[in-house]
Scaffold this motif. Structure first.
Motif, short mmCIF file in Angstrom:
data_model
loop_
_atom_site.label_atom_id
_atom_site.label_comp_id
_atom_site.label_asym_id
_atom_site.label_seq_id
_atom_site.Cartn_x
_atom_site.Cartn_y
_atom_site.Cartn_z
N LYS A 45 0.82 -1.21 0.00
CA LYS A 45 0.00 0.00 0.00
C LYS A 45 0.85 1.27 0.00
N VAL A 46 2.11 1.16 0.39
CA VAL A 46 3.00 2.33 0.45
C VAL A 46 3.51 2.63 -0.95
N PRO A 47 3.37 3.88 -1.42
CA PRO A 47 3.89 4.22 -2.75
C PRO A 47 5.41 4.10 -2.79
N SER A 48 5.93 3.64 -3.91
CA SER A 48 7.38 3.47 -4.05
C SER A 48 8.12 4.80 -4.02
N ASP A 49 7.43 5.87 -4.40
CA ASP A 49 8.06 7.19 -4.40
C ASP A 49 8.44 7.65 -3.00
N VAL A 50 7.75 7.15 -1.99
CA VAL A 50 8.04 7.56 -0.61
C VAL A 50 9.47 7.19 -0.25
N PHE A 51 9.88 5.99 -0.58
CA PHE A 51 11.22 5.55 -0.23
C PHE A 51 12.29 6.27 -1.04
N LEU A 52 12.01 6.54 -2.30
CA LEU A 52 12.96 7.29 -3.12
C LEU A 52 13.11 8.71 -2.60
N PHE A 53 12.00 9.37 -2.26
CA PHE A 53 12.04 10.73 -1.73
C PHE A 53 12.77 10.75 -0.38
N ALA A 54 12.49 9.77 0.47
CA ALA A 54 13.15 9.72 1.78
C ALA A 54 14.66 9.52 1.64
N SER A 55 15.07 8.71 0.69
CA SER A 55 16.51 8.49 0.51
C SER A 55 17.19 9.74 -0.03
N ALA A 82 20.86 3.49 1.78
CA ALA A 82 20.79 2.14 1.20
C ALA A 82 19.60 1.33 1.74
N PRO A 83 19.37 1.30 3.07
CA PRO A 83 18.19 0.55 3.54
C PRO A 83 16.87 1.11 3.01
N LEU A 84 16.76 2.42 2.86
CA LEU A 84 15.53 3.00 2.32
C LEU A 84 15.32 2.58 0.87
N LEU A 85 16.39 2.58 0.08
CA LEU A 85 16.27 2.15 -1.31
C LEU A 85 15.93 0.66 -1.40
N ILE A 86 16.49 -0.14 -0.51
CA ILE A 86 16.18 -1.57 -0.49
C ILE A 86 14.72 -1.80 -0.12
N MET A 87 14.21 -1.01 0.84
CA MET A 87 12.79 -1.13 1.18
C MET A 87 11.91 -0.74 0.00
N GLY A 88 12.34 0.25 -0.77
CA GLY A 88 11.59 0.63 -1.98
C GLY A 88 11.58 -0.48 -3.00
N VAL A 89 12.69 -1.15 -3.17
CA VAL A 89 12.75 -2.28 -4.11
C VAL A 89 11.85 -3.42 -3.61
N TYR A 90 11.86 -3.64 -2.31
CA TYR A 90 11.01 -4.70 -1.74
C TYR A 90 9.54 -4.41 -2.00
N THR A 91 9.11 -3.19 -1.74
CA THR A 91 7.69 -2.86 -1.96
C THR A 91 7.33 -2.95 -3.44
N LYS A 92 8.26 -2.58 -4.31
CA LYS A 92 7.99 -2.69 -5.74
C LYS A 92 7.84 -4.15 -6.15
N MET A 93 8.67 -5.02 -5.58
CA MET A 93 8.56 -6.45 -5.88
C MET A 93 7.26 -7.03 -5.36
N VAL A 94 6.84 -6.60 -4.17
CA VAL A 94 5.58 -7.10 -3.62
C VAL A 94 4.42 -6.66 -4.50
N LYS A 95 4.49 -5.42 -5.00
CA LYS A 95 3.42 -4.94 -5.89
C LYS A 95 3.43 -5.68 -7.21
N THR A 96 4.62 -5.97 -7.73
CA THR A 96 4.72 -6.62 -9.03
C THR A 96 4.34 -8.09 -8.97
N PHE A 97 4.90 -8.81 -8.01
CA PHE A 97 4.70 -10.25 -7.95
C PHE A 97 3.57 -10.65 -7.00
N GLY A 98 3.18 -9.76 -6.12
CA GLY A 98 2.09 -10.03 -5.18
C GLY A 98 2.53 -10.90 -4.02
N ALA A 99 1.73 -10.87 -2.99
CA ALA A 99 1.99 -11.72 -1.83
C ALA A 99 1.56 -13.14 -2.15
N ARG A 100 2.35 -14.09 -1.78
CA ARG A 100 2.04 -15.49 -2.09
C ARG A 100 1.61 -16.22 -0.86
#
Length: 100
Positions: A45-55, A82-100
């Motif tokens: 639910k968190v927009p990916s832009d939040v993590f990019l802006f925070a970093s 780096a952790p903020l960017l990694i969290m952004g990548v994680y949220t993007k992957m969850v949005k793309t592949f979905g929760a299993r």
């Protein structure tokens, strides 16, 4: 003498799609528990832009603190990028592949 060779440069073309195999099915022991599924649903639910802006804000603050001589604060906030960017990548992957 010229040789006219046609190459398919698009790996997602119809011809190339026929060569791919379906992904293997996950085994039952590899399923996630309910807490992980809840976290992934909330993270999506968190927009990916939040993590990019925070970093970027952390980078800017770290640069400003370094230029003003506050080295400890600059290095402390600089380590957050780096952790903020990694969290952004994680949220993007969850949005793309979905929760299993």
């Amino acid at each position: 003498m010229t040789v006219n060779v046609r190459q398919d440069v698009n790996p997602a073309s119809q011809k190339s799609k026929q060569d791919y195999r379906a992904a293997t099915v996950m085994r039952a022991e590899h399923t996630e528990n309910s807490l992980t599924l809840l976290l992934e649903q909330q993270a999506a639910k968190v927009p990916s832009d939040v993590f990019l802006f925070a970093s970027f804000c952390c980078m800017a603050f770290s640069l400003g603190a370094e230029l003003t001589g506050r080295e400890r604060a600059a290095r402390f906030t600089g380590m957050w990028v780096a952790p903020l960017l990694i969290m952004g990548v994680y949220t993007k992957m969850v949005k793309t592949f979905g929760a299993r």
